[in-house]
Scaffold this motif. Structure first.
Motif, short mmCIF file in Angstrom:
data_model
loop_
_atom_site.label_atom_id
_atom_site.label_comp_id
_atom_site.label_asym_id
_atom_site.label_seq_id
_atom_site.Cartn_x
_atom_site.Cartn_y
_atom_site.Cartn_z
N ARG A 139 0.83 -1.21 0.00
CA ARG A 139 0.00 0.00 0.00
C ARG A 139 0.87 1.26 0.00
O ARG A 139 0.39 2.35 -0.28
CB ARG A 139 -0.93 0.00 1.22
CG ARG A 139 -2.10 -0.96 1.02
CD ARG A 139 -2.69 -1.44 2.32
NE ARG A 139 -3.34 -0.39 3.09
CZ ARG A 139 -4.05 -0.61 4.18
NH1 ARG A 139 -4.19 -1.86 4.64
NH2 ARG A 139 -4.60 0.37 4.83
N GLY A 140 2.14 1.11 0.34
CA GLY A 140 3.05 2.26 0.31
C GLY A 140 3.37 2.68 -1.11
O GLY A 140 2.88 2.10 -2.08
N PHE A 141 4.18 3.71 -1.24
CA PHE A 141 4.62 4.17 -2.56
C PHE A 141 5.99 3.58 -2.89
O PHE A 141 6.15 2.91 -3.90
CB PHE A 141 4.67 5.71 -2.59
CG PHE A 141 5.30 6.23 -3.85
CD1 PHE A 141 4.60 6.21 -5.05
CD2 PHE A 141 6.61 6.72 -3.84
CE1 PHE A 141 5.19 6.66 -6.22
CE2 PHE A 141 7.21 7.18 -5.01
CZ PHE A 141 6.50 7.16 -6.21
N LYS A 142 6.94 3.77 -1.99
CA LYS A 142 8.29 3.28 -2.23
C LYS A 142 8.30 1.76 -2.36
O LYS A 142 9.10 1.18 -3.09
CB LYS A 142 9.22 3.71 -1.08
CG LYS A 142 9.64 5.15 -1.15
CD LYS A 142 10.61 5.37 -2.32
CE LYS A 142 11.03 6.82 -2.42
NZ LYS A 142 11.76 7.08 -3.69
N SER A 143 7.39 1.12 -1.64
CA SER A 143 7.38 -0.36 -1.65
C SER A 143 6.98 -0.91 -3.01
O SER A 143 7.11 -2.11 -3.25
CB SER A 143 6.43 -0.87 -0.57
OG SER A 143 5.12 -0.37 -0.80
#
Ligand code: FES
Ligand code: FE2
Length: 467
Positions: free
Chosen positions: A399-403
């Motif tokens: 759900r993160g961006f960097k992930s």
């Protein structure tokens, strides 16, 4: 516009993804996966259309619909369908959707019916899916409705392989036989060990978990690597009484199969000595997981029957197996759980699990399987929870961006598999490897990016499948 351009424009127009971008999400040469394949809503819509809308999808076991009028309600992707045994013993699979305003035309999970009457306004269909009656036909419709035009949408074809019923929406799909191809050799060691084939015991266990469907399907296709780590607690730390401690050491070698085409895969340990000590003739893995009756049955009657039907290689050298038939049918031969991973958006699945056993197994063995599968691979099963927790935690992280920016590594064993093993059809690598995962994801990309079944199943693969 040629055929390729047309597909390119469909992909770009409807989804924002081009063919090249989709093929680049899965880079087999570098051994990488783009994490967006597990999260992107536009890719998910393409999966529903171009994978679940075209592939052969498992819908039911024949044992679930034995008599005329027997039906089972399930899904192809997110499309609700009814699987119905006809009067002539054939099987029809059609959309569980009334053609008036789209209500589910059957709300039961399974049963026997003479007709299906929609609970919204009462349109009624026979078991073949023909509209046979509409309320107030003369006063409301002035007898002008052509009922022949308004049956539910039928799948293009329905075929059965050793008890498993599959359906496809695509008139151009290859035969089920060619679709399964080399995978049939391995499926038979699960479905065709004995006279009488298999049956389903108990009902269908259904549960929801928050992960992308490909995490589950890929693991059963390719991933033995997680087992000695993720399952350390139930299989090692909590060994049942009487199982020697050396059992806790996992073998380091085994076989992994990647279908030459089609995205199917399986893996298993290939020596009998660890699992079935000759002097004891008990399958220790099953003895630990399911129970003493199953441990003995699998090592003796079932194994000898398998030897007679399928030969020594499959009788002796398939132990502790996992398997996925692309895209979303998986099973564990030996443990005898079979499941469909029904997608529910990119972030969720419904797992529908059955217990499938040799029809002619003794009743006490079947009962032990019923209980043993519930204890291990079921909604509250010890090993199932290990797997589900991994998949849900991965999905939450995404759900993160960097992930979602850095690629994942899918390179295990790359360049070390071979296609000419005398005993095992397909591309063969070590059981701890990702050859089958690479095959699964490569096929996933190709199915989305091309309409051309001939390029997905080249002629030489069809020939092999026909042998
Ligand atoms: S939606 Fe089925 S009869 Fe109206
Ligand atoms: Fe697992």
């Amino acid at each position: 516009m040629d055929h390729r351009d047309e597909i390119n424009s469909i992909l770009t127009g409807a989804s924002g993804w081009t063919r090249a971008e989709i093929l680049g999400l899965v880079d087999e040469g570098r051994g990488t996966l783009d994490p967006r394949i597990y999260t992107d809503e536009r890719l998910y819509q393409l999966e529903l259309e171009r994978i679940f809308g075209r592939a052969w999808i498992f819908v039911a076991h024949e044992a679930q619909i034995q008599k005329p009028g027997d039906f089972f309600a399930t899904y192809i992707g997110e499309d609700p369908v009814l699987v119905v045994r006809q009067k002539d013993a054939s099987i029809r699979v059609f959309l569980n959707q009334c053609r008036h305003r789209g209500m589910k035309l059957c709300r039961a999970d399974a049963g026997n019916a003479r007709s299906f009457t929609c609970s919204y306004h009462g349109w009624a269909y026979n078991t073949a899916g023909d509209l046979v009656s509409v309320p107030f036909e003369s006063d409301a419709y002035f007898n002008e409705i052509d009922k022949k035009q308004w049956g539910p949408v039928q799948t293009a074809r329905v075929e059965v392989y050793k008890g498993l019923i599959f359906a496809t929406w695509d008139h151009n799909a290859p035969s089920l036989d060619a679709y399964l191809g080399e995978a049939k050799f391995y499926m038979d060691a699960f479905l065709d060990r004995m006279d009488g084939g298999t049956e389903v015991i108990g009902g269908v266990t259904k549960w929801v978990i928050g992960c992308n469907w490909k995490f589950a399907a890929e693991q059963f296709c390719s991933d033995m690597y997680h087992a000695p780590v993720s399952h350390i607690s139930p299989t090692i730390a909590a060994l049942p009484d009487g199982i020697p401690a050396e059992f806790a050491k996992w073998p380091d070698k085994g076989i992994q199969f990647r279908a030459t085409a089609g995205g199917h895969g399986t893996g298993f340990f290939s020596g009998p000595e660890k699992f079935i000590p000759v002097e004891e003739r008990e399958d220790r893995l099953l003895l630990g997981l399911i129970g003493p009756q199953a441990g003995k049955y699998y090592a003796r009657e079932s194994r000898e029957a398998c030897r007679g039907r399928l030969g020594d290689v499959r009788a002796d050298r398939i132990n502790g197996a996992h398997m996925t038939i692309f895209p979303s049918l998986s099973f564990l031969p030996g443990v005898q759980t079979l499941r469909a991973w029904h997608p529910r958006g990119p972030n969720e699945i419904e797992v529908w699990a059955l217990t499938v056993v040799d029809k002619n197994a003794p009743p006490e063995v079947k009962e032990e399987y019923r209980l043993g599968v519930m204890r291990t691979f079921s909604v509250g099963g010890m090993l199932e929870q290990d797997d589900g927790e991994n998949w849900v935690m991965i999905q939450k992280g995404l759900r993160g961006f960097k992930s979602r920016q850095a690629h994942f590594n899918s390179g295990m064993g790359k360049g070390h598999a071979k296609a000419d093993d005398p005993d095992w059809p397909g591309v063969i690598g070590n059981v701890y490897g990702e050859e089958a995962a690479r095959g699964f994801y490569a096929h996933w990309g190709k199915m989305i990016a091309t309409d051309d079944w001939a390029s997905l199943y080249p002629a030489e693969v069809k020939t092999k499948a026909a042998e």
